[in-house]
Design a protein around this motif. Structure first.
Motif, PDB file in Angstrom:
ATOM      1  N   MET A 226      43.634  55.694  40.807  1.00 14.09           N
ATOM      2  CA  MET A 226      43.393  54.832  41.946  1.00 14.09           C
ATOM      3  C   MET A 226      43.062  53.423  41.439  1.00 14.09           C
ATOM      4  SD  MET A 226      40.748  55.584  44.933  1.00 14.09           S
ATOM      5  CE  MET A 226      40.195  54.379  46.046  1.00 14.09           C
ATOM      6  N   LYS A 227      43.837  52.434  41.842  1.00 10.59           N
ATOM      7  CA  LYS A 227      43.639  51.059  41.415  1.00 10.59           C
ATOM      8  C   LYS A 227      42.611  50.362  42.299  1.00 10.59           C
ATOM      9  CE  LYS A 227      47.852  49.569  39.246  1.00 10.59           C
ATOM     10  NZ  LYS A 227      48.926  48.600  39.307  1.00 10.59           N
ATOM     11  N   LEU A 228      41.886  49.435  41.687  1.00 10.11           N
ATOM     12  CA  LEU A 228      40.974  48.605  42.450  1.00 10.11           C
ATOM     13  C   LEU A 228      41.764  47.526  43.174  1.00 10.11           C
ATOM     14  CD1 LEU A 228      38.107  48.114  39.882  1.00 10.11           C
ATOM     15  CD2 LEU A 228      38.078  49.564  41.884  1.00 10.11           C
ATOM     16  N   LYS A 229      41.356  47.227  44.384  1.00 11.74           N
ATOM     17  CA  LYS A 229      42.036  46.176  45.135  1.00 11.74           C
ATOM     18  C   LYS A 229      41.479  44.825  44.729  1.00 11.74           C
ATOM     19  CE  LYS A 229      43.058  48.955  49.158  1.00 11.74           C
ATOM     20  NZ  LYS A 229      42.909  49.100  50.603  1.00 11.74           N
ATOM     21  N   ILE A 230      42.356  43.861  44.535  1.00  9.40           N
ATOM     22  CA  ILE A 230      41.963  42.511  44.169  1.00  9.40           C
ATOM     23  C   ILE A 230      41.708  41.730  45.459  1.00  9.40           C
ATOM     24  CG2 ILE A 230      42.712  40.396  43.045  1.00  9.40           C
ATOM     25  CD1 ILE A 230      44.408  42.113  41.195  1.00  9.40           C
ATOM     26  N   LEU A 231      40.599  40.977  45.455  1.00 11.71           N
ATOM     27  CA  LEU A 231      40.279  40.162  46.622  1.00 11.71           C
ATOM     28  C   LEU A 231      41.310  39.046  46.792  1.00 11.71           C
ATOM     29  CD1 LEU A 231      36.432  39.624  46.379  1.00 11.71           C
ATOM     30  CD2 LEU A 231      37.653  40.910  48.112  1.00 11.71           C
ATOM     31  N   PRO A 232      41.721  38.786  48.012  1.00 13.29           N
ATOM     32  CA  PRO A 232      42.625  37.647  48.220  1.00 13.29           C
ATOM     33  C   PRO A 232      41.881  36.336  47.952  1.00 13.29           C
ATOM     34  CG  PRO A 232      42.017  38.660  50.309  1.00 13.29           C
ATOM     35  CD  PRO A 232      41.460  39.516  49.237  1.00 13.29           C
ATOM     36  N   PRO A 233      42.596  35.274  47.625  1.00 14.44           N
ATOM     37  CA  PRO A 233      41.949  34.000  47.284  1.00 14.44           C
ATOM     38  C   PRO A 233      41.036  33.448  48.370  1.00 14.44           C
ATOM     39  CG  PRO A 233      44.258  33.926  46.710  1.00 14.44           C
ATOM     40  CD  PRO A 233      44.031  35.218  47.455  1.00 14.44           C
ATOM     41  N   THR A 234      41.298  33.734  49.612  1.00 14.77           N
ATOM     42  CA  THR A 234      40.456  33.216  50.689  1.00 14.77           C
ATOM     43  C   THR A 234      39.085  33.866  50.732  1.00 14.77           C
ATOM     44  OG1 THR A 234      41.463  34.806  52.209  1.00 14.77           O
ATOM     45  CG2 THR A 234      42.408  32.603  52.145  1.00 14.77           C
ATOM     46  N   LEU A 235      38.936  35.050  50.158  1.00 16.66           N
ATOM     47  CA  LEU A 235      37.655  35.752  50.169  1.00 16.66           C
ATOM     48  C   LEU A 235      36.871  35.597  48.868  1.00 16.66           C
ATOM     49  CD1 LEU A 235      38.648  39.091  51.924  1.00 16.66           C
ATOM     50  CD2 LEU A 235      37.523  37.104  52.919  1.00 16.66           C
ATOM     51  N   ARG A 236      37.470  34.999  47.851  1.00 18.05           N
ATOM     52  CA  ARG A 236      36.790  34.809  46.567  1.00 18.05           C
ATOM     53  C   ARG A 236      35.807  33.647  46.672  1.00 18.05           C
ATOM     54  NH1 ARG A 236      42.136  34.910  42.816  1.00 18.05           N
ATOM     55  NH2 ARG A 236      42.852  36.949  43.524  1.00 18.05           N
ATOM     56  N   GLU A 237      34.744  33.740  45.862  1.00 19.50           N
ATOM     57  CA  GLU A 237      33.785  32.645  45.803  1.00 19.50           C
ATOM     58  C   GLU A 237      34.400  31.478  45.040  1.00 19.50           C
ATOM     59  OE1 GLU A 237      30.270  34.179  44.040  1.00 19.50           O
ATOM     60  OE2 GLU A 237      29.789  35.425  45.765  1.00 19.50           O
ATOM     61  N   LYS A 238      34.186  30.282  45.534  1.00 20.08           N
ATOM     62  CA  LYS A 238      34.740  29.090  44.899  1.00 20.08           C
ATOM     63  C   LYS A 238      33.876  28.705  43.703  1.00 20.08           C
ATOM     64  CE  LYS A 238      37.579  28.085  48.506  1.00 20.08           C
ATOM     65  NZ  LYS A 238      37.815  29.379  49.001  1.00 20.08           N
ATOM     66  N   LYS A 239      34.533  28.303  42.602  1.00 22.23           N
ATOM     67  CA  LYS A 239      33.831  27.929  41.382  1.00 22.23           C
ATOM     68  C   LYS A 239      34.127  26.470  41.043  1.00 22.23           C
ATOM     69  CE  LYS A 239      35.655  31.762  39.457  1.00 22.23           C
ATOM     70  NZ  LYS A 239      36.344  32.634  39.986  1.00 22.23           N
ATOM     71  N   ARG A 240      33.190  25.858  40.347  1.00 23.54           N
ATOM     72  CA  ARG A 240      33.380  24.505  39.841  1.00 23.54           C
ATOM     73  C   ARG A 240      33.048  24.491  38.360  1.00 23.54           C
ATOM     74  NH1 ARG A 240      36.004  24.108  43.636  1.00 23.54           N
ATOM     75  NH2 ARG A 240      35.697  22.812  45.439  1.00 23.54           N
TER      76      ARG A 240
END
Length: 81
Positions: free
Chosen positions: A1-15
């Motif tokens: 069973m593969k882990l689902k990758i979060l779509p870019p809109t739900l990821r936390e933004k980094k700087r």
């Protein structure tokens, strides 16, 4: 069973932030992280500083005859630059 990758809109933004640190002594990466973390705790407090997600990406020692100079790239949460 593969882990689902979060779509870019739900990821936390980094700087990414570039820093220059000057020191009288040679410093290790752990000491640099400790100095940065302690200064952030002094500025923001423990609860807010835990939201920053501070991470050192790269450290480089620069040749400087007067003192030790370090160029540091830090990754943090957006809004805490």
């Amino acid at each position: 069973m593969k882990l689902k990758i979060l779509p870019p809109t739900l990821r936390e933004k980094k700087r990414y932030v570039g820093l220059k640190m000057y020191s009288e002594e040679n410093l290790k990466k752990e000491e640099i992280f400790s100095i940065l973390w302690n200064s952030i705790i002094n500025i923001y407090g423990e609860i807010e500083s835990s939201k920053i997600n501070l991470w050192i990406v790269d450290t480089q020692k620069v040749d400087n005859k007067k003192r030790n100079q370090y160029n540091i790239v830090v990754k943090c949460q957006r809004g805490y630059e």
